[in-house]
Design an enzyme around this catalytic site. Structure first.
Site, PDB file in Angstrom:
ATOM      1  CG  HIS A 129     -54.991 -16.033 -21.264  1.00 14.26           C
ATOM      2  ND1 HIS A 129     -55.654 -16.620 -22.297  1.00 14.26           N
ATOM      3  CD2 HIS A 129     -54.644 -14.851 -21.958  1.00 14.26           C
ATOM      4  CE1 HIS A 129     -55.879 -15.729 -23.299  1.00 14.26           C
ATOM      5  NE2 HIS A 129     -55.240 -14.759 -23.011  1.00 14.26           N
ATOM      6  CG  ASP A 206     -49.809 -19.690 -20.488  1.00 16.80           C
ATOM      7  OD1 ASP A 206     -49.030 -19.408 -21.010  1.00 16.80           O
ATOM      8  OD2 ASP A 206     -50.834 -19.052 -20.353  1.00 16.80           O
ATOM      9  CD  GLN A 209     -48.483 -11.989 -21.685  1.00 19.48           C
ATOM     10  OE1 GLN A 209     -47.789 -11.187 -21.468  1.00 19.48           O
ATOM     11  NE2 GLN A 209     -49.256 -12.103 -22.633  1.00 19.48           N
ATOM     12  CE  LYS A 232     -48.952 -13.470 -25.964  1.00 14.16           C
ATOM     13  NZ  LYS A 232     -49.891 -12.715 -25.890  1.00 14.16           N
ATOM     14  CB  CYS A 370     -58.041 -13.473 -22.380  1.00 11.69           C
ATOM     15  SG  CYS A 370     -58.833 -12.937 -24.018  1.00 11.69           S
TER      16      CYS A 370
END
Length: 412
Positions: A129, A206, A209, A232, A370
């Site tokens: 991202h 990260d 997600q 999320k 993104c």
């Protein structure tokens, strides 16, 4: 699967009653919400926590001696402990409350600006991202460090042999997403972390997600930094967390100056507070932090194994249905995937498809998500992305397919 290890089925219809928004209409059609990779919907249990805070104990934390302040402080710090326990951090003070994943990444990047020098190298993956690209580009420009990219293949999987070739004793930092927001690929982060540590490099994962689908254990992963966003995970926007190993958080300088992150202040010298307050300048999103804890309670009450099993059913069903369509191209066909499908239909622009689906009450995401380097790799302007959550149904997928076929007839 044996009877003893069988994952129990979730009661989707009962769960859907917890999400009032799923009962609304869009453009005269019942809402079908397939944009969960951008933001998950919020259950009543989390809304109740927000209303309870503002109705009953709205006050600033850590500073007041009065009852409301102490109650708000207790609830906020209890939420930090819930986050610690969910991600299995060793200490609660290794959980830094942030405004979200991007804030956490920038906090770490800012800290390393005083630790890197020209000639050092930092690695990012090809499927990141923008939030996990731009801060490291800025860091490289500031320090003279070199940014290198771990490539991926046509299936949307990282090429680990290339990663092994790229990494060296000059590598100081490695940054990889746990799950690709554009493709749904689940990356082999444990292996990536182990390889980095062998070379003496630190790793930031990260987890934005991954966090709605996978219950990451930061100690088992042995990761140095892990970042997520509450929105999320059925929580509110504007709040998230950075996990950092204590030894790393102690090495990094404060990200922002202000109240709460200090021990003593004079015009001659300031001494900084200990963890986690050193990185939490100013009044935090108190209500958001408490609601984040409530969202974790809610998702854990359903069960992450149960969520993952059901969402995989939805993924497999939607994938097979989409492949019925002539000219269909699905991007990201990794062996390990979460419930995300990025696709295009030959000859049509994804924006046009998404716009027509919206007219029929179906929310999908279109564009580069993104993750423009991913789109450049596939030589496309963007995709239509349908992303599923545990409150979605196969019946919704069937309705989506009917609407998609109608949209394609209108466009062709």
């Amino acid at each position: 699967m044996s009877q003893s290890t069988q994952v129990r089925k979730i009661d989707v219809e009962t769960i859907r009653q917890d999400f009032p928004i799923l009962g609304r209409e869009v453009n005269g059609y019942p809402l079908i919400y397939f944009d969960n990779a951008a933001t998950a919907q919020t259950p009543k249990q989390v809304m109740d926590a927000i209303v309870d805070y503002y109705s009953n104990y709205n006050a600033n934390i850590h500073r007041g001696v009065h009852a409301l302040s102490q109650e708000a402080t207790d609830k906020y710090e209890q939420a930090r402990i819930k986050i610690q326990q969910h991600f299995n951090a060793e200490h609660a003070h290794e959980i830094i409350m942030t405004s979200g994943t991007t804030h956490g990444i920038n906090l770490v990047a800012n800290g390393f600006s005083s630790l890197l020098k020209s000639g050092d190298e930092i690695l990012v993956s090809a499927m990141e991202h923008h939030s996990n690209i731009v801060p490291w580009q800025m860091l490289a420009e500031k320090t003279g460090a070199k940014l290198k990219v771990i490539p991926m293949n046509e299936k949307g999987e990282l090429i680990l042999d290339e990663y092994r070739n790229l990494i060296s004793d000059r590598t100081k930092l490695v940054f990889v997403n746990h799950v690709s927001n554009a493709l749904g690929t689940v990356n082999p982060v444990k292996e990536i972390i182990d390889i980095a540590h062998e070379a003496g490099a630190a790793v930031l994962i990260d987890g934005a997600q991954a966090s709605p689908h996978i219950k990451a254990d930061v100690q088992e992963l042995d990761v140095d930094f892990y970042v997520v966003s509450a929105h999320k995970m059925c929580g509110p926007t504007g709040v998230g967390m950075l996990y950092g190993k204590q030894e790393w958080l102690e090495k990094l300088p404060p990200y922002q100056g202000g109240g709460e992150m200090i021990a003593t202040v004079s015009f001659e010298k300031t001494t900084y507070a200990g963890l986690p307050h050193k990185f939490e300048a100013g009044t935090p999103n108190i209500c958001g932090g408490i609601a984040f804890g409530a969202a974790l309670d809610y998702m854990n009450s359903i069960g992450f194994e149960e969520i993952a099993s059901y969402e995989d059913e939805l993924l497999q069903y939607a994938t097979s249905r989409l492949k019925e369509i002539e000219g269909m191209k699905i991007y990201g066909e990794a062996e390990e995937k979460t419930a995300v499908i990025s696709f295009n239909v030959e000859g049509l622009h994804p924006y046009d498809i998404g716009t027509l689906l919206d007219k029929m009450g179906i929310a999908v995401r279109t564009g580069h998500h993104c993750a423009q380097p991913v789109m450049d790799f596939f030589k496309i302007p963007g995709t239509v992305r349908a992303s599923f959550a545990f409150y979605n149904t196969k019946e919704e997928i069937d309705t989506f397919m009917e609407a998609l076929k109608k949209a394609l007839m209108m466009l062709q």
